[in-house]
Design a protein around this motif. Structure first.
Motif, PDB file in Angstrom:
ATOM      1  N   PHE A  12      -5.590  -0.206  -6.552  1.00 53.06           N
ATOM      2  CA  PHE A  12      -5.940  -0.947  -5.331  1.00 53.06           C
ATOM      3  C   PHE A  12      -4.886  -0.801  -4.245  1.00 53.06           C
ATOM      4  N   TYR A  64      -4.058  -2.390 -12.730  1.00 49.15           N
ATOM      5  CA  TYR A  64      -5.108  -2.004 -11.778  1.00 49.15           C
ATOM      6  C   TYR A  64      -4.611  -1.975 -10.337  1.00 49.15           C
ATOM      7  N   TRP A  65      -3.435  -2.577 -10.070  1.00 47.16           N
ATOM      8  CA  TRP A  65      -2.898  -2.494  -8.717  1.00 47.16           C
ATOM      9  C   TRP A  65      -2.463  -1.072  -8.366  1.00 47.16           C
ATOM     10  N   GLU A  73      -7.738  -8.514   1.270  1.00 44.41           N
ATOM     11  CA  GLU A  73      -6.779  -8.326   2.364  1.00 44.41           C
ATOM     12  C   GLU A  73      -7.092  -7.090   3.201  1.00 44.41           C
ATOM     13  N   THR A  74      -7.682  -6.097   2.545  1.00 42.49           N
ATOM     14  CA  THR A  74      -7.854  -4.793   3.173  1.00 42.49           C
ATOM     15  C   THR A  74      -9.187  -4.659   3.905  1.00 42.49           C
ATOM     16  N   PHE A  75     -10.240  -5.155   3.276  1.00 42.71           N
ATOM     17  CA  PHE A  75     -11.572  -4.970   3.849  1.00 42.71           C
ATOM     18  C   PHE A  75     -12.296  -6.313   3.971  1.00 42.71           C
ATOM     19  N   MET A 133       0.832  -1.199   0.000  1.00 44.93           N
ATOM     20  CA  MET A 133       0.000   0.000   0.000  1.00 44.93           C
ATOM     21  C   MET A 133       0.875   1.261   0.000  1.00 44.93           C
ATOM     22  N   SER A 172      -9.943  -8.103  -4.981  1.00 44.61           N
ATOM     23  CA  SER A 172      -8.618  -7.483  -4.919  1.00 44.61           C
ATOM     24  C   SER A 172      -8.417  -6.780  -3.591  1.00 44.61           C
ATOM     25  N   MET A 173      -9.507  -6.553  -2.878  1.00 42.14           N
ATOM     26  CA  MET A 173      -9.402  -5.852  -1.606  1.00 42.14           C
ATOM     27  C   MET A 173      -9.632  -6.776  -0.423  1.00 42.14           C
ATOM     28  N   PHE A 201     -16.417  -4.534  -4.422  1.00 39.86           N
ATOM     29  CA  PHE A 201     -15.279  -5.302  -3.888  1.00 39.86           C
ATOM     30  C   PHE A 201     -15.654  -6.082  -2.637  1.00 39.86           C
ATOM     31  N   TYR A 222     -13.390  -3.773 -12.649  1.00 39.12           N
ATOM     32  CA  TYR A 222     -13.590  -4.313 -11.303  1.00 39.12           C
ATOM     33  C   TYR A 222     -14.098  -5.758 -11.301  1.00 39.12           C
TER      34      TYR A 222
END
Lengths: 352, 352
Positions: free
Chosen positions: A283, A279-280, B75-77, A254, B72-73, B64, B267
């Motif tokens: 993200f 696209y990363w 890990e984050t959310f 990140m 793709s998220m 997402f 997406y």
């Protein structure tokens, strides 16, 4: 009066541009000419200088000047002319000058042509060298010249490294990469580099890289990156582009930063590698920035003040691959694209 | 004592998450439940609030949270849970509060769930609305909320626009794009937007865009960009990604900036579109930066001070597409991905 003494006329060997490149530059795209002569004197009425070339710098960007109208930089730079000597950066001695800033005997680095002696009718980018004993003059083609400033601007300005961050450098044993790795260590970062031979990987470890791998021995670049960066990459100093960049993108952390110094794998392809992982950038909230050393010229003195003590006190090492003789120029230049150079590639023209 | 008066128990309609999405979200991925009830009171011992939801914000990023482990998220959310109401941002009225910052009757914007009444046991992101007459409350789902802050941070912080620069906005009639175009005009830029219908193109012209085109009517996006930007693009505010971004890259000017707000076209693809033109990041020395509105939360008050006078004096317009009734939520949310919304998509739940 000295003006009456006729200046000598000497033979002047040159590396001529023979044909527009198709794919990466090859030795056969050049021709060595030994027939020309030059009078070692700046003509009356000129503001120019006459240079004896000591070292010439092999720089990957020069291929863009050999691609003719197909060049991605055709709008920005005029390419080399067929039958004329190619040009670039080098270290030279001033043999004669009618330019107010330069005097006979000065050592300079900057623009020149790939020939033994160069008459520059107009000076655009030529810098006087303050002679430091213990520092090889050839360093002004690299660590103390454009390669060094590129590493400095591209790493510190673009990446804003913080202590403890994880840095990846591709083509890490090259003219710029080997410095970025050492800068990263100075900044307290963890740094891993990739290179194309066992010897280069050994070199990187000697230079203080925390890890290094031979990308030719990795079937899966993504897996290699995960091995060295299980928690991801904060900073990618990108010299290769294409598939290498594509493997790096999903491994970025990140707010990571990708400093795009070069994409040497892509310069001379008919069709460039597609990037699947753009696209990363969204993200992982990445910053990816392309730049040229011209963007950092204003930092040159600051850079020199930073790097000179490190060089003089041997805290930073610099590895050069010097071929001797202008006629070896085409081989040395082509080596950048095959990766057969070992460190900064330089051509020694004259130097006792 | 008031504590003895029993709080009413009422029916509570909800939008439930029915199945992980495969491709773009569809109405059938949700289910409306009308069977639940809720006691309109914060339980003893809680620090929470009880909200009556007035407006819900339809935001593209919510998909997402519907992709399960493929996200793709991931890990984050944490994603939405099957059978539970989905969540997002909205405007609500506080019906009961045991949180020290909120009182019964307060109007707030921030986190909530897609249901009529929401009990938040813990407050993480809820902001009191200073009531301005003449400003619709729904604006806090958009121009005065995350969409506005996204436009502000993503344009001013990332792009650093200068007077006279040339700006392109994709998905330009959307919640964020319509604002970026108007900010660009305020900053003295030339701005062109793309959108997906004749009506949206007309809207962009009414909002002051210098040019606008319907991307569905352009066979060759590169040619369309060259028509509107014969000298190239300084700033791309990117909402679409994929083929759109790929066409933009070679049309960027030297030192251009690409602010990656979104890539809505990418997406929900099984395999994302490859980018062929990433090397222009190097050759045109571009900065491409991804970000999330969370990166600019510290600028919220500065943003409000900037935007409020423009809104109150009607120098900036904002177009909303408001459906009435929570049961229309699945339709409204899905509309983001088909482009059938016209401006900021909002669901009105309660408001007299």
């Amino acid at each position: 009066m000295p003006g009456n003494i006729a200046a000598p006329v000497v033979k002047n060997k040159k590396v001529l541009f023979k044909r527009y490149i198709d794919g990466n530059p090859k030795e056969s795209d050049f021709e060595i000419s030994t027939e020309s002569t030059i009078k070692l004197q700046v003509p009356e009425g000129s503001n120019g200088v006459l240079l004896k070339n000591l070292y010439l710098s092999c720089d990957a960007y020069l291929c863009f000047l050999m691609q003719g109208s197909k060049s991605s930089m055709a709008e920005t730079f005029e390419g080399f002319k067929l039958g004329e000597p190619i040009g670039g950066m080098g270290v030279s001695e001033v043999l004669d000058s009618k330019h107010p800033n330069f005097t006979k005997g000065d050592l300079v680095w900057g623009e020149t042509l790939w020939e033994e002696y160069t008459y520059l009718p107009e000076v655009r980018a030529l810098f006087k060298i303050q002679d430091h004993k213990d520092i090889p003059l050839s360093y002004y083609t690299g660590i103390l010249g454009m390669s060094g400033l590129s590493a400095y601007g591209g790493f510190y300005e673009v990446c804003q490294p913080k202590e403890g961050e994880r840095v990846f450098v591709s083509a890490a044993s090259g003219a710029v990469g080997q410095l970025v790795g050492q800068f990263a260590k100075i900044s307290g970062c963890y740094v891993v580099g990739s290179a194309g031979s066992k010897e280069k990987v050994e070199l990187l470890k000697e230079l203080g890289f925390d890890g290094a791998f031979n990308y030719k021995e990795e079937n899966d670049l993504n897996a290699a990156l995960k091995r060295y960066f299980p928690e991801g990459i904060d900073i990618d100093f990108e010299n290769v582009g294409g598939k290498t960049l594509d493997a790096i993108l999903p491994n970025m952390r990140m707010h990571g930063r990708i400093s795009v110094c070069g994409m040497i794998s892509q310069y001379n392809l008919e069709k460039r590698d597609p990037i699947q992982n753009a696209y990363w950038v969204l993200f992982k909230r990445l910053k990816m920035e392309g730049w040229a050393v011209l963007d950092y010229v204003h930092l040159y003195q600051k850079f020199i003040d930073f790097i000179l003590p490190h060089v003089l006190e041997k805290r930073i090492k610099y590895v050069e691959d010097i071929v001797v003789g202008l006629e070896k120029g085409p081989y040395a230049f082509s080596a950048l694209y095959t990766g057969s150079n070992f460190g900064k590639q330089v051509v020694k023209v004259f130097r006792d």
